[in-house]
Design an enzyme around this catalytic site. Sequence first.
Site, PDB file in Angstrom:
ATOM      1  N   LYS A  11      -7.293 -55.242   1.963  1.00 47.72           N
ATOM      2  CA  LYS A  11      -6.089 -55.765   1.326  1.00 47.72           C
ATOM      3  C   LYS A  11      -6.046 -57.295   1.482  1.00 47.72           C
ATOM      4  O   LYS A  11      -7.093 -57.937   1.454  1.00 47.72           O
ATOM      5  CB  LYS A  11      -4.843 -55.061   1.861  1.00 47.72           C
ATOM      6  CG  LYS A  11      -4.935 -53.531   1.722  1.00 47.72           C
ATOM      7  CD  LYS A  11      -3.640 -52.826   2.000  1.00 47.72           C
ATOM      8  CE  LYS A  11      -3.825 -51.321   1.840  1.00 47.72           C
ATOM      9  NZ  LYS A  11      -2.564 -50.572   1.984  1.00 47.72           N
ATOM     10  N   HIS A  95      -4.843 -48.932  -7.505  1.00 45.83           N
ATOM     11  CA  HIS A  95      -4.229 -48.716  -6.193  1.00 45.83           C
ATOM     12  C   HIS A  95      -2.708 -48.725  -6.347  1.00 45.83           C
ATOM     13  O   HIS A  95      -2.155 -49.449  -7.173  1.00 45.83           O
ATOM     14  CB  HIS A  95      -4.681 -49.804  -5.214  1.00 45.83           C
ATOM     15  CG  HIS A  95      -4.317 -49.522  -3.796  1.00 45.83           C
ATOM     16  ND1 HIS A  95      -3.038 -49.746  -3.299  1.00 45.83           N
ATOM     17  CD2 HIS A  95      -5.037 -49.029  -2.761  1.00 45.83           C
ATOM     18  CE1 HIS A  95      -3.011 -49.413  -2.026  1.00 45.83           C
ATOM     19  NE2 HIS A  95      -4.202 -48.965  -1.666  1.00 45.83           N
ATOM     20  N   GLU A  97      -0.415 -50.061  -4.764  1.00 43.16           N
ATOM     21  CA  GLU A  97       0.215 -51.377  -4.635  1.00 43.16           C
ATOM     22  C   GLU A  97       0.067 -52.187  -5.918  1.00 43.16           C
ATOM     23  O   GLU A  97       0.942 -52.987  -6.262  1.00 43.16           O
ATOM     24  CB  GLU A  97      -0.382 -52.115  -3.430  1.00 43.16           C
ATOM     25  CG  GLU A  97       0.027 -51.475  -2.125  1.00 43.16           C
ATOM     26  CD  GLU A  97      -0.882 -51.817  -0.952  1.00 43.16           C
ATOM     27  OE1 GLU A  97      -0.626 -51.278   0.139  1.00 43.16           O
ATOM     28  OE2 GLU A  97      -1.836 -52.601  -1.131  1.00 43.16           O
ATOM     29  N   GLU A 167      -4.305 -40.956  -2.776  1.00 41.98           N
ATOM     30  CA  GLU A 167      -3.541 -41.679  -1.760  1.00 41.98           C
ATOM     31  C   GLU A 167      -2.049 -41.436  -1.975  1.00 41.98           C
ATOM     32  O   GLU A 167      -1.431 -42.106  -2.808  1.00 41.98           O
ATOM     33  CB  GLU A 167      -3.817 -43.178  -1.844  1.00 41.98           C
ATOM     34  CG  GLU A 167      -5.204 -43.601  -1.426  1.00 41.98           C
ATOM     35  CD  GLU A 167      -5.253 -45.108  -1.173  1.00 41.98           C
ATOM     36  OE1 GLU A 167      -5.576 -45.504  -0.053  1.00 41.98           O
ATOM     37  OE2 GLU A 167      -4.939 -45.873  -2.098  1.00 41.98           O
ATOM     38  N   SER A 212      -2.967 -43.595   5.900  1.00 41.23           N
ATOM     39  CA  SER A 212      -2.828 -43.555   7.360  1.00 41.23           C
ATOM     40  C   SER A 212      -3.895 -42.702   8.038  1.00 41.23           C
ATOM     41  O   SER A 212      -3.630 -41.976   9.000  1.00 41.23           O
ATOM     42  CB  SER A 212      -1.422 -43.075   7.759  1.00 41.23           C
ATOM     43  OG  SER A 212      -0.442 -43.999   7.318  1.00 41.23           O
TER      44      SER A 212
END
Length: 267
Positions: A11, A95, A97, A167, A212
């Site tokens: 990231k 992704h 984000e 994810e 995680s």
Amino acid sequence: MNNKLVIANWKMHGHQAANARLIGGLLPTLERLDSVQVAICPPTPYLAQVSELLADTAVAIGAQNLSERAQGAYTGEVSGQMLADLGCRYVLVGHSERRSLFGETDAQVAMKFEAALAAGLTPVLCLGESIHQRRAGNTNAVVGSQLKAVLDQVGIEQLAKGVIAYEPVWAIGTGASASPEQAQQAHLHIRQLLAAHAPALASRIALLYGGSVNATNAAELFAQHDIDGGLIGGASLDAACFSAICQAADTGALPVSADNIYNKDPA
């Protein structure tokens, strides 16, 4: 897929000195792995540095994003060909984000997937639902819609040249990983959706879990039938933790999933 694939997503973290320390701490372990492919996706400004640090190793380099356009007056954008020119093998596409913070739509993600393939890169398509969507029972519908956009854009044979990473958004960076059973259920659903188009290809596409993953839960997650590795965020910034995750994936050649178990109703 016979061997696991583990991808590190740094990231927006790092600087040159820290990058060198992290790679230096990883290589003694990563160079001993027998049955796992490892890739590292640093921030774009550090691609050249990390590529040099990984030279003459089996660790691949990847990018975190690319433009859906090949070239032109698009200030600040980076094309797939530029990434390939820097030695990238993988690139993350869609992704959560990028979707939530930067407004990337399913259609744009699909075009980025296609652009990655055109540049000779392996796109890693990220799929996943929010906590509200999961609580509403919409996990399968959300993931299915995200996947359908890419299938409609490139078709199953082209999609099979990429990697898929499930994810769950509610598990990314929160410490609240999906249980192995929850992750397996989502991965099986994705595999079934793919099998509805091409069972033989569906059994070979790598499905990664991200959200995680840590040194404690990695082995149990990777032991699930349809989980072929991991896309690792925060834990990839710690050499000891990421090394342990990669070791958990290094379990020897695993049997390829039987095609016929995916010939179920994907609804």
